[in-house]
Design a protein around this motif. Structure first.
Motif, PDB file in Angstrom:
ATOM      1  N   VAL A 151      82.043  30.789  36.505  1.00  0.00           N
ATOM      2  CA  VAL A 151      82.115  30.979  38.197  1.00  0.00           C
ATOM      3  C   VAL A 151      83.374  31.604  38.691  1.00  0.00           C
ATOM      4  CG1 VAL A 151      80.293  28.963  38.449  1.00  0.00           C
ATOM      5  CG2 VAL A 151      82.901  28.456  38.413  1.00  0.00           C
ATOM      6  N   GLY A 152      84.268  31.693  37.836  1.00  0.00           N
ATOM      7  CA  GLY A 152      85.745  32.160  38.328  1.00  0.00           C
ATOM      8  C   GLY A 152      86.539  32.293  37.013  1.00  0.00           C
ATOM      9  N   ILE A 153      87.780  32.907  37.567  1.00  0.00           N
ATOM     10  CA  ILE A 153      88.985  33.052  36.538  1.00  0.00           C
ATOM     11  C   ILE A 153      90.290  32.643  37.282  1.00  0.00           C
ATOM     12  CG2 ILE A 153      90.301  34.765  35.216  1.00  0.00           C
ATOM     13  CD1 ILE A 153      87.521  34.920  34.247  1.00  0.00           C
ATOM     14  N   ARG A 154      90.907  31.834  36.453  1.00  0.00           N
ATOM     15  CA  ARG A 154      92.228  31.209  36.950  1.00  0.00           C
ATOM     16  C   ARG A 154      93.321  31.648  36.007  1.00  0.00           C
ATOM     17  NH1 ARG A 154      95.112  26.283  36.487  1.00  0.00           N
ATOM     18  NH2 ARG A 154      93.460  25.249  34.995  1.00  0.00           N
ATOM     19  N   THR A 155      94.521  31.973  36.626  1.00  0.00           N
ATOM     20  CA  THR A 155      95.717  32.440  35.771  1.00  0.00           C
ATOM     21  C   THR A 155      96.665  31.869  35.944  1.00  0.00           C
ATOM     22  OG1 THR A 155      94.590  34.714  35.679  1.00  0.00           O
ATOM     23  CG2 THR A 155      96.793  34.626  34.973  1.00  0.00           C
ATOM     24  N   THR A 156      97.472  31.475  34.965  1.00  0.00           N
ATOM     25  CA  THR A 156      98.939  30.861  34.994  1.00  0.00           C
ATOM     26  C   THR A 156      99.861  31.914  34.269  1.00  0.00           C
ATOM     27  OG1 THR A 156      98.688  29.412  33.039  1.00  0.00           O
ATOM     28  CG2 THR A 156      97.880  28.721  35.265  1.00  0.00           C
ATOM     29  N   ARG A 157     101.012  31.556  34.335  1.00  0.00           N
ATOM     30  CA  ARG A 157     101.985  32.432  33.590  1.00  0.00           C
ATOM     31  C   ARG A 157     101.773  32.308  32.003  1.00  0.00           C
ATOM     32  NH1 ARG A 157     106.856  31.085  31.004  1.00  0.00           N
ATOM     33  NH2 ARG A 157     106.717  28.981  31.514  1.00  0.00           N
ATOM     34  N   LYS A 158     101.084  31.172  31.465  1.00  0.00           N
ATOM     35  CA  LYS A 158     100.950  31.269  30.034  1.00  0.00           C
ATOM     36  C   LYS A 158      99.520  31.340  29.597  1.00  0.00           C
ATOM     37  CE  LYS A 158     104.942  28.273  28.515  1.00  0.00           C
ATOM     38  NZ  LYS A 158     105.387  27.254  27.713  1.00  0.00           N
ATOM     39  N   SER A 159      98.571  31.043  30.353  1.00  0.00           N
ATOM     40  CA  SER A 159      96.921  31.180  30.208  1.00  0.00           C
ATOM     41  C   SER A 159      96.371  31.612  31.076  1.00  0.00           C
ATOM     42  CB  SER A 159      96.738  29.696  29.780  1.00  0.00           C
ATOM     43  OG  SER A 159      97.476  28.962  28.740  1.00  0.00           O
ATOM     44  N   THR A 160      95.117  32.165  30.598  1.00  0.00           N
ATOM     45  CA  THR A 160      93.999  32.541  31.803  1.00  0.00           C
ATOM     46  C   THR A 160      92.753  31.447  31.305  1.00  0.00           C
ATOM     47  OG1 THR A 160      94.705  34.644  31.789  1.00  0.00           O
ATOM     48  CG2 THR A 160      92.359  34.467  32.239  1.00  0.00           C
TER      49      THR A 160
END
Length: 287
Positions: free
Chosen positions: A220-229
């Protein structure tokens, strides 16, 4: 070209060359990369021009690797060699066998029995991975028998193991994935067992699911952080991809809105489940 056998064994360029050997009238041995021709000796004992050699024989040159006896088959993907090294087979995962107070996973004993039979009365050579050992000190390798049988691949082909790729070790990925697809379509081994049937993400409870797991749901969506997606499925489950390996995957945004299956091990933190996805082979789009 004439070459000493000792030098031949040291030069990789000759690994696949055919080498012929013969003995002249004086008893000296000669080697050539061409059958039936060599330096003749004239009456003074010095080399003359090339002449035919009727009795040249093909020499069986072994490549510069060693073969080892397997002392113990620990389970379907781990063995111990006669020199004490514990080998973890790369690119695959087999169900667990019984450990102390933990019962065997479905298919674990079958994988161990198959491997035990396959390695009986033979020796193996190793192709060690990019990362030579894991955190447990086990040597990471692809295993080959004296008959050139690729053990890792054969376990997948028989449906006794699932593909489990850990970058940067990407050797034989295409062959392993192809073999898994064929085994899955034929419902061999673990692919016919209800214990490994895909589970709808929506059916996950607080208890989660032990061991290697297949989950199916809509991204349902994409979330991104500095190290991971993260591929978001629900409020309580995400699939995590380390950003350093994103280049191995197709465009992550293309997964949004699609129903896919992810394969691996569930982890839980603060009431939230996630699954680490290391390689595209752990994601399967549902038709």
């Amino acid at each position: 070209m004439r070459i000493l056998l000792a030098l031949l064994l040291c030069l990789p360029v000759w690994a696949n060359a055919e080498i012929y050997q013969w003995q002249d009238a004086q008893g000296s041995k000669h080697f050539s990369d061409r059958q039936g021709w060599g330096k003749c000796r004239n009456r003074s004992g010095t080399d003359a021009t090339e002449c035919p050699v009727a009795e040249a024989k093909l020499v069986d040159i072994k490549p510069g690797y060693g073969f080892y006896t397997v002392k113990t088959v620990y389970d379907g993907d781990t063995v111990v060699l006669e020199d004490g090294r514990k080998i973890r087979l790369l690119g695959i995962n087999t169900p667990e066998v019984q450990h102390r107070d933990k019962l065997a996973d479905a298919g674990g004993d079958e994988a161990k029995q198959w491997l035990t039979g396959k390695l009986k009365n033979t020796k193996v050579r190793l192709e060690v991975g990019v990362e030579k050992t894991d955190k447990y000190g086990r040597t990471l390798a692809h295993l080959f028998t004296e008959k050139k049988e690729h053990i890792n691949l054969q376990l997948v082909t028989a449906g006794l193991a699932a593909v489990s790729i850990y970058p940067p070790d990407l050797h034989y990925v295409d062959e392993l994935v192809k073999a898994q697809n064929q085994a899955e379509q034929a419902k061999l081994g673990i692919w016919q067992r209800p214990e490994y049937a895909a589970i709808p993400v929506a059916s996950l409870t607080e208890a989660g699911h032990p061991g290697w797991t297949r989950l199916v749901g809509k991204v349902v969506g994409i979330r991104t952080t500095r190290k991971s997606t993260y591929l978001e499925f629900t409020d309580t489950f995400e699939a995590r991809i380390e950003n350093k390996w994103l280049e191995l995957f197709p465009d992550i945004n293309d997964y949004v809105g699609k129903t896919i299956e992810v394969r691996g091990w569930l982890s839980k933190s603060k009431g939230h489940f996630f699954m680490l996805i290391r390689h595209p082979s752990a994601i399967k789009e549902n038709p």
